[in-house]
Design a protein around this motif. Structure first.
Motif, PDB file in Angstrom:
ATOM      1  N   ARG A   1       0.833  -1.205   0.000  1.00  0.00           N
ATOM      2  CA  ARG A   1       0.000   0.000   0.000  1.00  0.00           C
ATOM      3  C   ARG A   1       0.867   1.254   0.000  1.00  0.00           C
TER       4      ARG A   1
ATOM      5  N   GLU B   1      -7.244 -10.530  -3.375  1.00  0.00           N
ATOM      6  CA  GLU B   1      -8.452  -9.808  -2.993  1.00  0.00           C
ATOM      7  C   GLU B   1      -8.125  -8.402  -2.487  1.00  0.00           C
ATOM      8  N   GLU B   2      -7.064  -8.283  -1.703  1.00  0.00           N
ATOM      9  CA  GLU B   2      -6.681  -6.961  -1.192  1.00  0.00           C
ATOM     10  C   GLU B   2      -6.282  -6.038  -2.341  1.00  0.00           C
TER      11      GLU B   2
ATOM     12  N   THR C   1      -9.309  -4.858  -4.340  1.00  0.00           N
ATOM     13  CA  THR C   1     -10.030  -3.759  -3.690  1.00  0.00           C
ATOM     14  C   THR C   1      -9.360  -2.425  -3.985  1.00  0.00           C
TER      15      THR C   1
ATOM     16  N   ALA D   1     -10.027  -1.467  -7.686  1.00  0.00           N
ATOM     17  CA  ALA D   1     -11.425  -1.066  -7.879  1.00  0.00           C
ATOM     18  C   ALA D   1     -11.697   0.319  -7.309  1.00  0.00           C
ATOM     19  N   GLU D   2     -11.048   0.653  -6.190  1.00  0.00           N
ATOM     20  CA  GLU D   2     -11.259   1.949  -5.551  1.00  0.00           C
ATOM     21  C   GLU D   2     -10.586   3.091  -6.316  1.00  0.00           C
TER      22      GLU D   2
ATOM     23  N   ASP E   1     -15.617  -3.744 -10.895  1.00  0.00           N
ATOM     24  CA  ASP E   1     -15.186  -4.461  -9.688  1.00  0.00           C
ATOM     25  C   ASP E   1     -14.719  -5.871 -10.033  1.00  0.00           C
TER      26      ASP E   1
ATOM     27  N   ARG F   1     -10.777  -7.469  -9.805  1.00  0.00           N
ATOM     28  CA  ARG F   1     -10.386  -8.725  -9.142  1.00  0.00           C
ATOM     29  C   ARG F   1      -9.631  -9.631 -10.112  1.00  0.00           C
TER      30      ARG F   1
END
Length: 216
Positions: free
Chosen positions: A80, A143-144, A147, A150-151, A160, A164
Motif C-alpha cells: 500500500r 483480494e486486497e 479492492t 477497484a477503488e 469491480d 479482481r
C-alpha cells in the motif's frame, strides 16, 4: 465485577504478548532453518516444551497460519505504501512489483517456509503440508489488491469484477516470476521489475483514475 473484568483484560493482554513472543521465536528459527523449521526447534528457541507450543497454536498448521498472517499483513502494508509512493502510474506499478520482490529477496528463508514444503521428514509432523496452505495466502493478496484497483481505477461497467481479475492475475504473475527468479537469479531485480511492468502496462496505461481517488 469491575475487578473481574480488569483481570480478564490483563490475562488477555498477557496471552497476546506471549503469543507475539512465540511468533518472534518462530521467526528466528524460520530465518535460520527455512522450510525445515520444526516445532521442536521453535519450542527450544522459545524456551518452552512442545506441548506448550501446541497449546497456543494447536499444531504446525496453526503456527503456519499465524506466521503467514503476520508476514502477509506486513507485506500488504508495504505494498500500500509503494502504491502511494509516486503520482506517476508507471512508477507506482514498478514500486509495487519491486516491493514484493524485495520482500522475498530480503527474507528468502521466510518466503520458502511460507511457499514451499520441506523435503525432509520434519514437515510431515501432524500431517503438515505447506503446499496446502499457500493458495489462501495468495488469494488474500489478490483480494486486497483487487479492492485497491477497484477503488482507484475507473474500469467502467463490471469494473469491480475486472479489478479482481487483474489483481489475481498480477499476484499470480508476481508469485510465479518471483519464485523462478529467486531460485535461478537469471537477471537483476530491476530488470525483472521493468519486464513485468512492461507486461502489465497495456491495460493499465489506458484506464482512467476514479475521480477523487489517489490514483493507481
Amino acid at each position: 465485577m469491575e475487578t473481574t473484568t480488569t483481570q480478564q483484560g490483563d490475562q488477555q493482554r498477557s496471552a497476546e504478548q506471549r503469543r507475539r513472543e512465540l511468533l518472534e521465536a518462530a521467526d528466528r528459527v524460520v530465518l535460520r532453518d527455512g522450510p525445515q523449521a520444526s516445532m521442536n526447534a521453535i519450542a527450544a528457541e522459545a524456551g518452552i516444551t512442545k506441548p506448550i507450543l501446541y497449546r497456543h497454536f494447536g499444531d504446525k498448521s496453526g503456527l503456519y497460519r499465524a506466521l503467514a498472517k503476520r508476514h502477509t499483513d506486513g507485506l500488504l502494508a508495504a505494498l500500500r505504501t509503494a502504491i502511494d509512493a509516486s503520482s506517476d502510474r508507471r512508477e507506482r506499478v514498478e514500486h509495487t512489483l519491486d516491493t514484493y520482490l524485495a520482500a522475498i529477496e530480503t527474507r528468502p528463508q521466510v518466503y520458502r517456509f511460507l511457499m514451499h514444503p520441506a523435503e525432509d521428514s520434519q514437515q510431515s509432523e501432524q500431517g503438515f503440508d505447506v503446499g496446502r496452505h499457500t493458495a489462501p495466502l495468495l488469494r488474500r493478496l489478490g483480494e486486497e489488491l483487487g479492492t485497491v484497483i477497484a477503488e482507484r481505477v475507473d474500469l467502467g461497467p463490471g469494473g469491480d469484477e475486472l479489478a479482481r481479475i487483474w489483481a489475481h492475475g498480477i499476484v499470480g504473475m508476481m508469485h510465479g516470476a518471483g519464485d523462478w527468479w529467486l531460485g535461478e537469479r537469471p537477471c537483476s531485480r530491476a530488470q525483472l521489475v521493468r519486464s513485468l511492468a512492461d507486461l502489465l502496462w497495456g491495460g493499465l496505461s489506458v484506464a482512467e483514475d476514479r475521480p477523487g481517488s489517489p490514483g493507481f
